[in-house]
Design a protein around this motif. Structure first.
Motif, PDB file in Angstrom:
ATOM      1  N   TRP A 166       0.829  -1.193   0.000  1.00 27.41           N
ATOM      2  CA  TRP A 166       0.000   0.000   0.000  1.00 27.41           C
ATOM      3  C   TRP A 166       0.870   1.251   0.000  1.00 27.41           C
ATOM      4  CZ3 TRP A 166      -0.489   4.044   3.446  1.00 27.41           C
ATOM      5  CH2 TRP A 166      -1.643   4.833   3.330  1.00 27.41           C
ATOM      6  N   ARG A 167       0.413   2.302  -0.713  1.00 33.13           N
ATOM      7  CA  ARG A 167       1.092   3.596  -0.714  1.00 33.13           C
ATOM      8  C   ARG A 167       0.091   4.678  -0.352  1.00 33.13           C
ATOM      9  NH1 ARG A 167       4.259   3.215  -6.446  1.00 33.13           N
ATOM     10  NH2 ARG A 167       5.506   1.394  -5.940  1.00 33.13           N
ATOM     11  N   LYS A 168       0.587   5.755   0.148  1.00 32.55           N
ATOM     12  CA  LYS A 168      -0.264   6.851   0.593  1.00 32.55           C
ATOM     13  C   LYS A 168      -1.118   7.388  -0.560  1.00 32.55           C
ATOM     14  CE  LYS A 168      -1.497  10.289   3.339  1.00 32.55           C
ATOM     15  NZ  LYS A 168      -2.468  10.112   4.369  1.00 32.55           N
ATOM     16  N   LYS A 169      -0.553   7.457  -1.767  1.00 32.11           N
ATOM     17  CA  LYS A 169      -1.310   8.002  -2.905  1.00 32.11           C
ATOM     18  C   LYS A 169      -2.476   7.097  -3.299  1.00 32.11           C
ATOM     19  CE  LYS A 169       1.477   6.212  -6.711  1.00 32.11           C
ATOM     20  NZ  LYS A 169       2.236   6.593  -7.895  1.00 32.11           N
ATOM     21  N   TRP A 170      -2.454   5.819  -2.842  1.00 33.88           N
ATOM     22  CA  TRP A 170      -3.548   4.898  -3.142  1.00 33.88           C
ATOM     23  C   TRP A 170      -4.564   4.855  -1.994  1.00 33.88           C
ATOM     24  CZ3 TRP A 170       0.480   0.707  -4.658  1.00 33.88           C
ATOM     25  CH2 TRP A 170       0.923   0.935  -5.951  1.00 33.88           C
ATOM     26  N   GLU A 171      -4.503   5.788  -1.099  1.00 36.15           N
ATOM     27  CA  GLU A 171      -5.344   5.778   0.092  1.00 36.15           C
ATOM     28  C   GLU A 171      -6.832   5.713  -0.256  1.00 36.15           C
ATOM     29  OE1 GLU A 171      -5.464   8.230   4.289  1.00 36.15           O
ATOM     30  OE2 GLU A 171      -4.773   9.263   2.486  1.00 36.15           O
ATOM     31  N   ARG A 172      -7.278   6.478  -1.237  1.00 36.69           N
ATOM     32  CA  ARG A 172      -8.698   6.538  -1.591  1.00 36.69           C
ATOM     33  C   ARG A 172      -9.118   5.484  -2.613  1.00 36.69           C
ATOM     34  NH1 ARG A 172      -8.584  12.928  -2.115  1.00 36.69           N
ATOM     35  NH2 ARG A 172      -8.603  13.422   0.095  1.00 36.69           N
ATOM     36  N   CYS A 173      -8.167   4.901  -3.327  1.00 37.33           N
ATOM     37  CA  CYS A 173      -8.545   3.973  -4.406  1.00 37.33           C
ATOM     38  C   CYS A 173      -7.844   2.612  -4.285  1.00 37.33           C
ATOM     39  CB  CYS A 173      -8.237   4.609  -5.762  1.00 37.33           C
ATOM     40  SG  CYS A 173      -6.507   5.005  -5.992  1.00 37.33           S
ATOM     41  N   TRP A 174      -7.454   2.214  -3.092  1.00 39.37           N
ATOM     42  CA  TRP A 174      -6.717   0.965  -2.896  1.00 39.37           C
ATOM     43  C   TRP A 174      -7.494  -0.251  -3.418  1.00 39.37           C
ATOM     44  CZ3 TRP A 174      -2.274  -1.124  -2.567  1.00 39.37           C
ATOM     45  CH2 TRP A 174      -2.086  -2.385  -2.014  1.00 39.37           C
ATOM     46  N   ASP A 175      -8.804  -0.233  -3.321  1.00 37.95           N
ATOM     47  CA  ASP A 175      -9.602  -1.369  -3.787  1.00 37.95           C
ATOM     48  C   ASP A 175      -9.554  -1.495  -5.313  1.00 37.95           C
ATOM     49  OD1 ASP A 175     -10.333  -1.930  -1.186  1.00 37.95           O
ATOM     50  OD2 ASP A 175     -12.133  -0.669  -1.297  1.00 37.95           O
ATOM     51  N   ASP A 176      -9.328  -0.390  -6.012  1.00 38.74           N
ATOM     52  CA  ASP A 176      -9.299  -0.411  -7.473  1.00 38.74           C
ATOM     53  C   ASP A 176      -7.920  -0.698  -8.051  1.00 38.74           C
ATOM     54  OD1 ASP A 176     -11.957   0.322  -7.350  1.00 38.74           O
ATOM     55  OD2 ASP A 176     -11.489   2.472  -7.431  1.00 38.74           O
ATOM     56  N   VAL A 177      -6.876  -0.575  -7.250  1.00 35.74           N
ATOM     57  CA  VAL A 177      -5.503  -0.758  -7.739  1.00 35.74           C
ATOM     58  C   VAL A 177      -5.255  -2.239  -8.011  1.00 35.74           C
ATOM     59  CG1 VAL A 177      -3.062  -0.514  -7.140  1.00 35.74           C
ATOM     60  CG2 VAL A 177      -4.680   1.260  -6.500  1.00 35.74           C
ATOM     61  N   THR A 178      -4.778  -2.538  -9.251  1.00 35.75           N
ATOM     62  CA  THR A 178      -4.502  -3.935  -9.617  1.00 35.75           C
ATOM     63  C   THR A 178      -3.070  -4.148 -10.084  1.00 35.75           C
ATOM     64  OG1 THR A 178      -5.281  -3.521 -11.855  1.00 35.75           O
ATOM     65  CG2 THR A 178      -6.890  -4.401 -10.286  1.00 35.75           C
ATOM     66  N   THR A 179      -2.360  -3.055 -10.402  1.00 38.87           N
ATOM     67  CA  THR A 179      -0.987  -3.186 -10.891  1.00 38.87           C
ATOM     68  C   THR A 179      -0.036  -2.427  -9.986  1.00 38.87           C
ATOM     69  OG1 THR A 179      -1.296  -1.290 -12.351  1.00 38.87           O
ATOM     70  CG2 THR A 179      -1.665  -3.472 -13.304  1.00 38.87           C
ATOM     71  N   CYS A 180       1.217  -2.833 -10.005  1.00 43.46           N
ATOM     72  CA  CYS A 180       2.195  -2.263  -9.086  1.00 43.46           C
ATOM     73  C   CYS A 180       2.814  -0.962  -9.588  1.00 43.46           C
ATOM     74  CB  CYS A 180       3.293  -3.275  -8.803  1.00 43.46           C
ATOM     75  SG  CYS A 180       4.238  -3.764 -10.257  1.00 43.46           S
ATOM     76  N   SER A 181       2.765  -0.717 -10.891  1.00 38.68           N
ATOM     77  CA  SER A 181       3.441   0.469 -11.432  1.00 38.68           C
ATOM     78  C   SER A 181       2.756   0.938 -12.709  1.00 38.68           C
ATOM     79  CB  SER A 181       4.900   0.144 -11.733  1.00 38.68           C
ATOM     80  OG  SER A 181       4.967  -0.845 -12.743  1.00 38.68           O
ATOM     81  N   LYS A 182       3.180   2.109 -13.191  1.00 42.95           N
ATOM     82  CA  LYS A 182       2.655   2.631 -14.450  1.00 42.95           C
ATOM     83  C   LYS A 182       3.047   1.720 -15.611  1.00 42.95           C
ATOM     84  CE  LYS A 182       2.503   7.527 -13.269  1.00 42.95           C
ATOM     85  NZ  LYS A 182       3.026   8.849 -13.594  1.00 42.95           N
TER      86      LYS A 182
END
Length: 169
Positions: free
Chosen positions: A23-39
């Motif tokens: 987890w990263r701070k920038k993903w605080e609001r959308c952590w459930d939607d994050v599926t990849t580790c990087s751009k």
């Protein structure tokens, strides 16, 4: 949200590279939607989806085709085509700069010769406007070399000139 312990952060596995990421701070609001580790992984996922979608469209359009090439070879072929087109455009620009190119020339409708100057005219009533070179324009079947026609072709009608603006001197 209260502070998190850096040793106890949530983890997920990247859907592209299959590596765990935290987890990263920038993903605080959308952590459930994050599926990849990087751009980079996200771009790779989008590209593979686009290729898969294109392959599915091609299969739907042409069900009779048995041989479907792999996604990697399609990408390589597309890249090679782009590179070849770029090289051809560069060679044409170079030739035009050196005065070798026939860039901008058009073909005569009667003799198919590429020239820098064409005359737009009507030769007969049914065919409409034709673009003819100077050599064909001088024949009796067209105008006989006279701007308003020499009278041998009653259907002749002058319609203007086309000049090659890319002509190099």
């Amino acid at each position: 949200m209260k502070a998190r312990n850096p040793n106890n952060l949530p983890e997920k596995v990247c859907v592209v590279c299959q590596r765990p990421f935290t987890w990263r701070k920038k993903w605080e609001r959308c952590w459930d939607d994050v599926t990849t580790c990087s751009k980079r992984c996200n771009n790779e996922r989008k590209r593979s989806n686009r290729i898969a979608r294109g392959a599915a469209d091609a299969e739907g359009e042409d069900a009779m085709q048995c041989d479907v090439s792999s996604d990697a070879s399609d990408g390589a072929a597309e890249k090679a085509n782009k590179k070849a087109a770029k090289k051809a455009a560069k060679a044409e620009r170079r030739a035009r700069r050196e005065g070798v190119s026939s860039g901008g020339q058009k073909a005569c409708d009667l003799c198919a010769r590429s020239v820098d100057l064409l005359i737009r005219c009507e030769i007969d009533r049914s065919s409409g406007w034709r673009m003819v070179c100077g050599r064909c324009w001088k024949t009796p079947a067209v105008a006989g070399g006279v701007p308003d026609g020499d009278g041998q072709n009653p259907n002749y009608r002058y319609g203007g000139l086309w000049k090659n603006l890319h002509r190099t001197m």
